[in-house]
Design an enzyme around this catalytic site. Structure first.
Site, PDB file in Angstrom:
ATOM      1  N   TYR A   1      -9.470   5.438   7.202  1.00 27.48           N
ATOM      2  CA  TYR A   1      -9.698   5.803   8.601  1.00 27.48           C
ATOM      3  C   TYR A   1     -10.747   6.915   8.582  1.00 27.48           C
ATOM      4  O   TYR A   1     -10.474   8.012   8.089  1.00 27.48           O
ATOM      5  CB  TYR A   1      -8.410   6.315   9.248  1.00 27.48           C
TER       6      TYR A   1
ATOM      7  N   HIS B   1       0.840  -1.204   0.000  1.00 29.50           N
ATOM      8  CA  HIS B   1       0.000   0.000   0.000  1.00 29.50           C
ATOM      9  C   HIS B   1       0.873   1.251   0.000  1.00 29.50           C
ATOM     10  O   HIS B   1       1.852   1.323   0.718  1.00 29.50           O
ATOM     11  CB  HIS B   1      -0.911   0.011   1.239  1.00 29.50           C
TER      12      HIS B   1
ATOM     13  N   LYS C   1       0.175  -0.479  15.282  1.00 30.34           N
ATOM     14  CA  LYS C   1       1.546  -0.616  15.767  1.00 30.34           C
ATOM     15  C   LYS C   1       1.817  -1.891  16.593  1.00 30.34           C
ATOM     16  O   LYS C   1       2.979  -2.239  16.823  1.00 30.34           O
ATOM     17  CB  LYS C   1       1.926   0.603  16.641  1.00 30.34           C
TER      18      LYS C   1
ATOM     19  N   PRO D   1      -5.254  -0.171  18.547  1.00 32.89           N
ATOM     20  CA  PRO D   1      -4.873  -0.542  17.174  1.00 32.89           C
ATOM     21  C   PRO D   1      -4.987   0.563  16.121  1.00 32.89           C
ATOM     22  O   PRO D   1      -4.673   0.323  14.962  1.00 32.89           O
ATOM     23  CB  PRO D   1      -5.835  -1.696  16.855  1.00 32.89           C
TER      24      PRO D   1
ATOM     25  N   TYR E   1       3.532   6.248  10.783  1.00 33.56           N
ATOM     26  CA  TYR E   1       2.719   5.115  10.322  1.00 33.56           C
ATOM     27  C   TYR E   1       3.585   4.075   9.622  1.00 33.56           C
ATOM     28  O   TYR E   1       3.441   2.872   9.839  1.00 33.56           O
ATOM     29  CB  TYR E   1       1.615   5.619   9.377  1.00 33.56           C
TER      30      TYR E   1
HETATM   31  C1  PHB Z   1      -6.110  -4.594  10.181  1.00 26.92           C
HETATM   32  O1  PHB Z   1      -6.037  -4.783   8.955  1.00 26.92           O
HETATM   33  O2  PHB Z   1      -6.495  -5.500  10.953  1.00 26.92           O
HETATM   34  C2  PHB Z   1      -5.768  -3.262  10.713  1.00 26.92           C
HETATM   35  C3  PHB Z   1      -5.223  -2.306   9.884  1.00 26.92           C
HETATM   36  C4  PHB Z   1      -4.919  -1.054  10.399  1.00 26.92           C
HETATM   37  C5  PHB Z   1      -5.147  -0.768  11.722  1.00 26.92           C
HETATM   38  C6  PHB Z   1      -5.671  -1.729  12.571  1.00 26.92           C
HETATM   39  C7  PHB Z   1      -5.991  -2.992  12.069  1.00 26.92           C
HETATM   40  O3  PHB Z   1      -4.876   0.480  12.212  1.00 26.92           O
END
Ligand code: PHB
Ligand code: APR
Length: 402
Positions: free
Chosen positions: A201, A72, A297, A293, A385
């Site tokens: 997000y 990505h 991280k 989450p 990130y």
């Molecule tokens: C996930 O794909 O499970 C995932 C991705 C990004 C995050 C948290 C979980 O910030």
């Protein structure tokens, strides 16, 4: 049984550490309380920093990851009905992230370990770590109906948030720092192609939502819910309706719906234990710290801990000096606190606080706007990130350069 490094826990931290040690010629044994099927099925994270991908390749677990992992180039922030792309390579000098499920990493590492060692015992529950201050600490464990002992030069607790390793730190030798966020995530796995190419997000008016994925045909979605939520109170239609409302944007984008195959609720917690070492007992991964989450991280921190630790053991093996092991806790905690800060800030910026007032909401929007309008603010998000450097510049060297 006797070994150089006794590792408790076969999550990503314990399994990767075992592979990295094995490659350096250091003998170790991994004890895992659950069955192989259980650890290979557990639904967890899935976003890998470049350093995590490199570490997995380095230890021979890059094959399937390179074939099936999805690279990505950024994420999307969604708020006030608008979409904003954060371009990672452009903001970080070329860095990307990879989507590959933690369950798949665990399967790859278990297969490697069972093929050519070192020893990995399933259904072997560590009961206690004894004598961490002595030259040969012992792990007492239960296996096949018997109580057994594993005598070690060093013990590493990779036994997650509810393990036993931390309990071997005598009272007064450590301290925990914790913050419980006043909301949880309802995580959903669905048999439907992702509705977006990137992770989204979203700060919706009724709360946070995250769109992620596991493969071209499986989506992973998360929804902010109140603490104490029972996943059973969320039938599929309610989940899809709420997700669609929180992801809503102007234009013709649409959230694809499909059969939900798993649902679970996770509380959002920030927690750090200091130090990460007592005598010859060291902690790594969730055994030493938990992050909410939102910054993706948790898995990456578990991997960076064991990379720092594997280098320290390699140093000891090569030179006989414990210098790097003596610095392990300090080095790892610098990175842990940076990730804790980033995860906390992302969480606070994107979730609806239960007692939020209009002032707080305006501040959230101002933070989001700053990121989408200022290149330096976006670059700061992208740097965190995609992953900060493994070890910070030694303080002495940085100071002498000033
Ligand atoms: C996930 O794909 O499970 C995932 C991705 C990004 C995050 C948290 C979980 O910030
Ligand atoms: N004896 C043996 N094994 C144990 C014991 C015990 N007493 N207690 C726990 N374990 C095992 C668990 O069954 C689990 O397999 O330790 C392992 C810990 O693995 P994880 O919880 O996956 O922790 P870690 O390897 O640090 O990985 C961190 O997991 O939860 C995610 O977000 C987190 O992605 C991050 C990653």
């Amino acid at each position: 049984m006797r070994t150089t490094v006794g590792i408790i826990g076969a999550g990503p931290a314990g399994l990767l550490l075992a592979r990295l040690l094995h490659r350096t010629g250091i003998d170790c044994v991994v004890l895992e309380s659950r069955t192989r099927a259980y650890v290979e099925r557990r639904q967890r994270a899935g976003m890998l920093e470049q350093g995590t991908v490199d570490a997995l390749r380095e230890c021979g677990a890059g094959g399937r990851l390179d074939a099936e992992g999805m690279v990505h180039h950024g994420i999307e922030l969604r708020f006030e009905g608008e979409r904003h792309h954060i371009d990672f390579p452009g903001l970080t000098g070329g860095r990307t992230v990879t989507i590959y499920a933690q369950t798949e990493i665990v399967k790859d590492l278990v297969a490697l370990q069972l093929a050519d060692g070192p020893t990995l015992l399933f259904e072997a529950e560590a009961l206690a770590v004894e004598g961490p201050e002595t030259a040969s600490p012992v792990v007492r464990f239960a296996h096949e109906g018997n109580e057994r002992t594993l005598r070690c030069d060093w013990v590493v607790g990779c036994d997650g948030g509810h393990g036993v390793a931390r309990a071997a730190f005598p009272a007064g030798t450590g301290r925990s720092y914790a913050y419980d966020h006043p909301y949880s995530w309802l995580g959903v796995l669905a048999d439907v192609p992702p509705s977006c190419e990137e992770l989204v997000y979203a700060r919706g008016t009724t709360g946070f939502a995250l769109h992620s994925m596991r493969s071209p045909s499986v989506s992973r979605l998360y929804l902010q819910v109140p603490n104490g939520t029972d996943a059973g109170d969320w039938p599929d239609e309610r989940i899809w309706d709420e997700l669609a409302a929180r992801f809503e944007v102007a234009g013709d984008w649409r959230l694809e719906r499909g059969p939900v195959t798993a649902k679970s609720v996770t509380p959002m917690r920030s927690w750090v234990h200091e130090p990460m070492r007592h005598g010859r007992l060291l902690l790594a991964g969730d055994a030493a710290h938990i992050v909410p989450p939102t910054g993706a991280k948790g898995l990456n921190l578990a991997v960076s801990d064991v990379r720092i630790l594997a280098r320290a053991f390699a140093g000891l093996h090569r030179t006989g000096s414990t210098e790097l092991l003596d610095r392990y806790s300090r080095t790892a905690l610098e990175r842990v606190w940076q990730a804790t800060r980033f995860s906390y800030d992302m969480t606070r910026m994107l979730h609806a606080h239960p007692h939020e007032d209009a002032f707080e909401r305006r501040l959230q929007l101002a933070r989001l706007r700053r990121i989408t309008e200022s290149r330096s603010a976006a670059a700061e998000l992208a740097a965190n990130y995609t992953g900060l450097p493994l070890a910070p510049r030694p303080r002495e060297a940085a100071e002498s350069r000033r």
